[in-house]
Scaffold this active site. Structure first.
Site: not given
Length: 505
Positions: A158, A290
């Site tokens: 997402f 990330c």
């Protein structure tokens, strides 16, 4: 083109198959919300197994003709896609902001980084060239060639609904594969916008497909024999599952997992530069990256000063609706916001010091938005959950150590190896760090070391399952397989007259 929906309009967000919208046979949907308001703006279809098989069949049917399409033709379409994307990227950015919540400028930045891979793929002809040896044996020639795999799947998270898919599908398509993209059900509309753009660029129907859904869709992509390779980005537990399941079904898999990225600040570093970098890397996109820096490792006596500089800067950040003049938007869902906030409680209970508490933020947005402001937690110890867990939110943990060696051991003893950074003015220390740290992507005075598109992206340890990284030359190798041809021919000679200039067709 698909447009952002209003807070009062709840559309059904469908699949894309055979060059058009596909609603499938199942009627089960999941709500899509605007994180800045909490309002439901759409209902995304969740594919049944039959729906998934229909979309995969579309990709399989399109593959042979696309594989045999000339490289010149394929790259022409890719160039056209690149130009259309460049002209209309603000449309896509608005869709991302509406469904993900990140501020508009951040959404534009995401698209630009994805576009780098599109541009890299436009030059794929050079990387698809094989090698040849004449007279390897008497009258025997040997050549190597690279060929596409077939239909491939991209399962994206997402947090980057445009950039992460663009790490994969431009190279896969340029190399001659067909693609099934499974976007996150939390922000699915960007994928449909991209599908429409491919169609306008002239890509044949079925070469690029979108499969909406949840685990049912994922499991079909991992098990269906028509899918030859899977690219995945997401949390480590899911990445491990995707890799194990996909490889057990004979697929080539690259599964990029989670991270706990550390930034080491040495005593000789410029503390203003380091403080700016920690704020940018820790709180950009509300920490839902990330490659976000989630752990600051302060070496020596600089910790008090550095933490104060970071907290002062973070307090000045404006949290609010991404369509307004905000620095940082909301988190993706209410459940995720509450999960991230729970780590602040856990840090306090474990004895850490909350220097800046994002739970008290006053946002420029609707009261029902999923808000959590920048949070700085000092004096974190390695056994605390705020340190061990991937929080994936705007929480910066500060760990204090006495030496470079202690900082290095902290990183190398951790389970993740995605990204890291060091801030120093000592070239020897930086060189030693890049050699000794057990992490796949390293920044030296660069807080988010995401490589440019012609290098490859990927971590070590529990941050990557599989041997091949994303995009760059490794991405080309992932989406192709090698073949060696050994041939011996008589030389019958050829005739005929053609005075036209030879063309590449």
């Amino acid at each position: 083109m698909t447009a952002p929906r209003s807070s009062t309009q709840a559309d059904v967000i469908a699949h894309w198959s055979e060059g058009k919208l596909f609603h499938g046979t199942g009627g089960v949907t999941a709500a899509v919300t605007n994180p800045a308001s909490g309002a439901v703006t759409g209902e995304v279809l969740l594919a049944t197994r039959d729906d998934a098989r229909a979309v995969i069949a579309s990709a399989a049917a399109a593959f042979p003709a696309w594989r045999d399409t000339s490289l010149a033709r394929r790259t022409t379409i890719l160039f056209r896609f690149r130009e259309l994307l460049d002209q209309r990227k603000e449309e896509l950015a608005r869709i991302i902001t509406a469904e993900h919540g990140k501020v508009f400028s951040d959404a534009l930045g995401e698209i630009s980084r994805g576009q780098e891979v599109v541009e890299f793929a436009c030059g794929i002809a050079h990387l698809l060239k094989g090698e040849a040896t004449q007279n390897a044996s008497t009258d025997v020639d040997v050549q190597s060639i690279r060929q596409p795999l077939g239909p491939v799947a991209v399962i994206s998270p997402f947090n980057f609904p445009a950039m992460v898919p663009m790490w994969f599908f431009p190279i896969a398509i340029a190399a001659g594969n067909s693609v099934v993209l499974k976007p996150s059900e939390k922000d699915p509309s960007a994928a449909l916008w991209i599908a429409e753009l491919w169609s306008e660029a002239g890509l044949p129907a079925g070469v690029f497909n979108v499969l909406q859904g949840d685990k049912v869709a994922v499991d079909e992509l991992l098990s269906n024999p028509a899918i030859k390779a899977v690219s995945f980005v997401g949390s480590t537990p899911v990445a491990r599952y995707v890799y194990a399941t996909g490889t057990a079904n004979g697929k080539r898999v690259q599964a990029l997992g989670g991270a706990k990225n550390h930034a080491v600040v040495l005593p000789d570093a410029d503390l203003d530069v380091a403080a700016d970098a920690m704020v940018n890397a820790g709180f950009g996109s509300a920490g839902e990256r990330c490659m976000a820096i989630s752990v600051l490792v302060a070496v020596g006596a600089i910790a008090d000063d550095l933490v104060e500089r970071i907290a002062r800067r973070a307090r000045e950040l404006k949290v609010g609706d991404g369509t307004r003049d905000a620095d940082m938007g909301p988190l993706i869902t209410r459940a995720h916001r509450d999960r991230v906030a729970s780590y602040i409680d856990a840090g306090i209970e474990a004895g850490a010091t909350v220097v800046l508490d994002g739970r008290t933020v006053q946002p420029d947005g609707e009261a029902d938005g999923f808000w959590l402001g920048p949070t700085v937690i000092d004096r974190v110890r390695p056994e605390m959950s705020v340190y061990t867990d991937e929080i994936f939110g705007p929480v910066l943990s500060v760990v204090r150590v006495d030496s470079y060696d202690e900082a290095l051991d902290l990183i190398n003893n951790g389970p993740f190896g995605n990204g890291t950074a060091i801030f120093t003015n000592d070239g020897g220390a930086a060189r030693r760090f890049q050699n000794e740290v057990e992490v796949g992507m390293v920044g030296i005075n660069v807080p988010i070391p995401v490589p440019t598109a012609y290098y490859s992206f990927g971590g070590w340890k529990a941050s990557l399952f599989g041997d091949i990284h994303a995009h760059g030359a490794e991405g080309v190798r992932f989406f192709t397989r090698g073949k060696v041809v050994t041939s011996r021919w008589l030389d019958p000679g050829r005739g005929g007259i053609d005075l036209g200039f030879p063309q590449n067709n």
